[in-house]
Design a protein around this motif. Structure first.
Motif, short mmCIF file in Angstrom:
data_model
loop_
_atom_site.label_atom_id
_atom_site.label_comp_id
_atom_site.label_asym_id
_atom_site.label_seq_id
_atom_site.Cartn_x
_atom_site.Cartn_y
_atom_site.Cartn_z
N VAL A 63 0.90 -1.27 0.01
CA VAL A 63 -0.06 0.02 -0.06
C VAL A 63 1.03 1.08 0.12
CG1 VAL A 63 -1.49 1.40 1.26
CG2 VAL A 63 -1.96 -1.35 1.12
N ALA A 64 1.98 1.37 1.12
CA ALA A 64 2.66 2.59 1.15
C ALA A 64 3.54 2.72 -0.22
CB ALA A 64 3.57 2.41 2.35
N PHE A 86 1.69 4.39 -2.86
CA PHE A 86 0.99 5.92 -2.91
C PHE A 86 2.19 6.83 -2.89
CE2 PHE A 86 -2.91 4.08 -1.52
CZ PHE A 86 -3.79 4.87 -2.22
N ALA A 87 3.47 6.00 -3.09
CA ALA A 87 4.70 7.00 -2.82
C ALA A 87 5.31 7.54 -4.23
CB ALA A 87 5.87 5.97 -2.20
N SER A 140 4.26 8.21 7.12
CA SER A 140 5.08 8.56 6.23
C SER A 140 5.13 7.62 5.12
CB SER A 140 6.64 8.88 6.79
OG SER A 140 6.98 7.82 7.62
N GLY A 187 7.78 7.07 2.46
CA GLY A 187 8.63 8.51 2.41
C GLY A 187 8.40 8.89 0.97
N PHE A 245 6.65 11.47 -0.32
CA PHE A 245 6.74 13.07 -0.39
C PHE A 245 8.05 13.42 0.41
CE2 PHE A 245 5.80 16.64 2.50
CZ PHE A 245 5.89 17.61 1.40
N LEU A 294 7.24 9.55 10.77
CA LEU A 294 6.31 8.91 11.75
C LEU A 294 5.59 7.86 11.04
CD1 LEU A 294 5.04 11.58 14.19
CD2 LEU A 294 7.45 10.34 14.13
N GLU A 295 6.05 6.41 11.03
CA GLU A 295 5.55 5.30 10.66
C GLU A 295 5.20 4.30 11.66
OE1 GLU A 295 3.76 4.28 7.39
OE2 GLU A 295 3.59 2.83 8.61
N VAL A 296 3.92 3.51 11.60
CA VAL A 296 3.84 2.66 12.58
C VAL A 296 4.12 1.28 12.35
CG1 VAL A 296 1.23 2.16 12.17
CG2 VAL A 296 2.05 2.14 14.52
N VAL A 297 4.24 0.87 11.10
CA VAL A 297 4.34 -0.48 10.67
C VAL A 297 6.09 -0.52 10.46
CG1 VAL A 297 4.08 -2.32 8.75
CG2 VAL A 297 2.35 -0.48 9.40
N MET A 338 7.05 4.52 14.87
CA MET A 338 6.08 4.39 16.21
C MET A 338 4.86 5.14 15.71
SD MET A 338 7.94 8.41 17.73
CE MET A 338 6.91 8.29 18.85
N ALA A 360 2.01 7.99 15.75
CA ALA A 360 2.03 9.21 15.66
C ALA A 360 1.70 9.84 17.01
CB ALA A 360 1.40 9.64 14.67
N PHE A 404 3.13 17.44 7.48
CA PHE A 404 2.32 16.74 6.43
C PHE A 404 1.73 15.62 7.09
CE2 PHE A 404 2.05 13.91 2.83
CZ PHE A 404 0.75 14.48 2.29
N PHE A 421 -5.58 7.26 8.29
CA PHE A 421 -5.57 7.23 9.81
C PHE A 421 -7.00 6.84 10.20
CE2 PHE A 421 -1.78 8.78 11.82
CZ PHE A 421 -0.92 8.85 10.85
N PRO A 422 -7.15 5.86 11.05
CA PRO A 422 -8.53 5.22 11.38
C PRO A 422 -9.25 6.64 12.37
CG PRO A 422 -6.92 3.70 12.24
CD PRO A 422 -6.07 4.99 11.44
C1 LIG Z 1 0.35 4.91 2.62
S1 LIG Z 1 1.25 6.02 3.70
C2 LIG Z 1 1.28 7.61 3.08
C3 LIG Z 1 2.11 8.14 2.04
C4 LIG Z 1 3.27 8.84 2.26
N1 LIG Z 1 2.77 10.07 2.91
C5 LIG Z 1 4.30 9.20 1.26
O1 LIG Z 1 4.37 10.40 1.06
O2 LIG Z 1 4.71 8.15 0.40
C6 LIG Z 1 0.22 6.13 5.03
C7 LIG Z 1 1.05 5.63 6.20
O3 LIG Z 1 0.29 5.74 7.54
C8 LIG Z 1 0.62 5.01 8.44
N2 LIG Z 1 0.04 5.20 9.62
C9 LIG Z 1 -1.43 5.05 9.92
N3 LIG Z 1 -1.83 5.52 11.25
C10 LIG Z 1 -0.60 5.57 11.80
C11 LIG Z 1 -0.08 6.13 13.11
N4 LIG Z 1 -1.11 6.11 14.17
N5 LIG Z 1 0.95 6.61 13.48
C12 LIG Z 1 1.86 6.42 12.54
N6 LIG Z 1 1.65 5.84 11.21
C13 LIG Z 1 0.53 5.47 10.66
C14 LIG Z 1 0.45 3.71 7.78
O4 LIG Z 1 1.00 2.44 8.33
C15 LIG Z 1 0.67 3.87 6.57
O5 LIG Z 1 2.03 3.35 5.96
#
Ligand SMILES: C[S@@+](CC[C@H](N)C(=O)[O-])C[C@H]1O[C@@H](n2cnc3c(N)ncnc32)[C@H](O)[C@@H]1O
Length: 317
Positions: A123-124, A127-128, A163, A166, A168, A184-187, A212, A214, A227, A233-234
């Motif tokens: 997914v990431a 969108f990158a 992010s 990364g 952007f 900041l990225e949780v996975v 971590m 966010a 950004f 985000f849920p």
């Molecule tokens: C798909 S990326 C967006 C694209 C990215 N901004 C870019 O420029 O490539 C969105 C990310 O937000 C992360 N995410 C969702 N909830 C989060 C949280 N609570 N803390 C940190 N990251 C989170 C997801 O794991 C996902 O990888």
């Protein structure tokens, strides 16, 4: 359209996507970047020439490749989409389209669409930006209507929230040698790809990749701009994430949020919404919804900007 015609169309779409996905995985897209004859393709793919002829026939019939004087190469639009200067990764988009199809099935069968770590990477990536000349041109155009944000980034500190890999932040870092950023990225698997890309691009000394949630980030008034990749985000994480962002920005610091897609009546929209809702994500929030959400978190002076890339809002902490 009759249901038989409809079914034939759905089937063709699914089969073409499977063909393109496998063509990436098996190296066909790379082989066909140069015009090649059947014999050299059989050698490169290490496959029987009859099978190679059939695969090529399918690629040509589906507009992925073209045949000319006994040689085969990528169709021009596919070649442009995979060229080194293409802004995004076509292979990742194809993989994500197939993932969404599996998720739709999961939601209908079980009511849930959880992502594995490797699927989160898919997914990431989809969108990158790729951080080459194509993405730099797109980012330049994106920021033309909001020069104040670009100027604040130039020698400032950016907080990139959600992010992914990364796209952007790394493109911006290659354009602005004075910019520093925290991502900041949780996975963990996704953050690891971002860190590896930062190293490959030679910007890792300025990009602090944090794995971590966010909501747990603490750095009072340390950032000039933020950004937020809000479409991912849920619902239950959004208010706390916005509170973190606001605390992290200096007074007068800027937050950028983007409307991913506007609500529509189309069948694709309904399917993507089905998946997002199963993941607890409020799908297709309008820019008006986003501005209200940010205002609830204390952001002020919202400015909505409409461009060829859709609508974004710039807000002040
Ligand atoms: C798909 S990326 C967006 C694209 C990215 N901004 C870019 O420029 O490539 C969105 C990310 O937000 C992360 N995410 C969702 N909830 C989060 C949280 N609570 N803390 C940190 N990251 C989170 C997801 O794991 C996902 O990888």
């Amino acid at each position: 359209m009759s249901i038989d015609d409809q079914l034939a169309e759905w089937g063709r779409g699914a089969q073409a996507l499977a063909l393109l996905d496998a063509a990436f995985a098996q190296g066909w897209i790379t082989f066909l970047a140069e015009p090649r004859d059947l014999a050299s393709l059989a050698k490169l793919s290490q496959q029987d020439p009859d099978r190679v002829r059939d695969v090529l026939g399918a690629l040509v019939a589906n507009g992925i490749a073209v045949a000319e004087s006994g040689r085969y190469r990528l169709a021009p639009d596919v070649a442009a989409a995979v060229a080194g200067d293409a802004p995004m990764d076509l292979g990742a988009k194809v993989a994500n389209a197939r993932l969404v199809a599996r998720q739709v099935e999961n939601v209908v069968r079980t009511g849930a669409a959880p992502l594995t770590a490797q699927e989160a990477v898919v997914v990431a990536r989809s969108f990158a930006f790729r951080a080459g000349p194509g993405s730099r041109a797109v980012v330049t155009m994106l920021f033309e209507p909001m020069p104040e944000m670009w100027e604040a980034m130039r020698d400032g500190r950016l907080l990139d929230v959600g992010s992914g890999v990364g796209g952007f932040v790394l493109t911006a870092a290659t354009m602005l040698p004075g910019m520093r950023a925290t991502t900041l990225e949780v996975v963990p698997e996704v953050a690891a790809v971002a860190a590896a890309r930062a190293k490959d691009l030679g910007v890792d000394d300025r990009i602090d990749v944090r794995c971590m949630d966010a909501r747990d980030f603490v750095a009072a008034q340390a950032y000039d701009v933020a950004f937020w990749a809000q479409p991912f985000f849920p619902a239950d994480a959004r208010a706390a994430t916005l509170a973190t962002i606001r605390r992290s920005l200096r007074p007068g610091g800027l937050l950028l949020v983007q409307e991913l897609e506007a609500p529509s009546e189309g069948p694709g929209f309904a399917l993507r919404r089905l998946v997002a809702q199963a993941q607890g994500i409020p799908f297709a929030r309008t820019i008006e919804d986003l501005v209200a959400e940010c205002a609830d978190a204390g952001f002020v002076d919202a400015r909505v900007i409409t461009s060829d890339f859709g609508r974004v809002a710039l807000l002040t902490a």
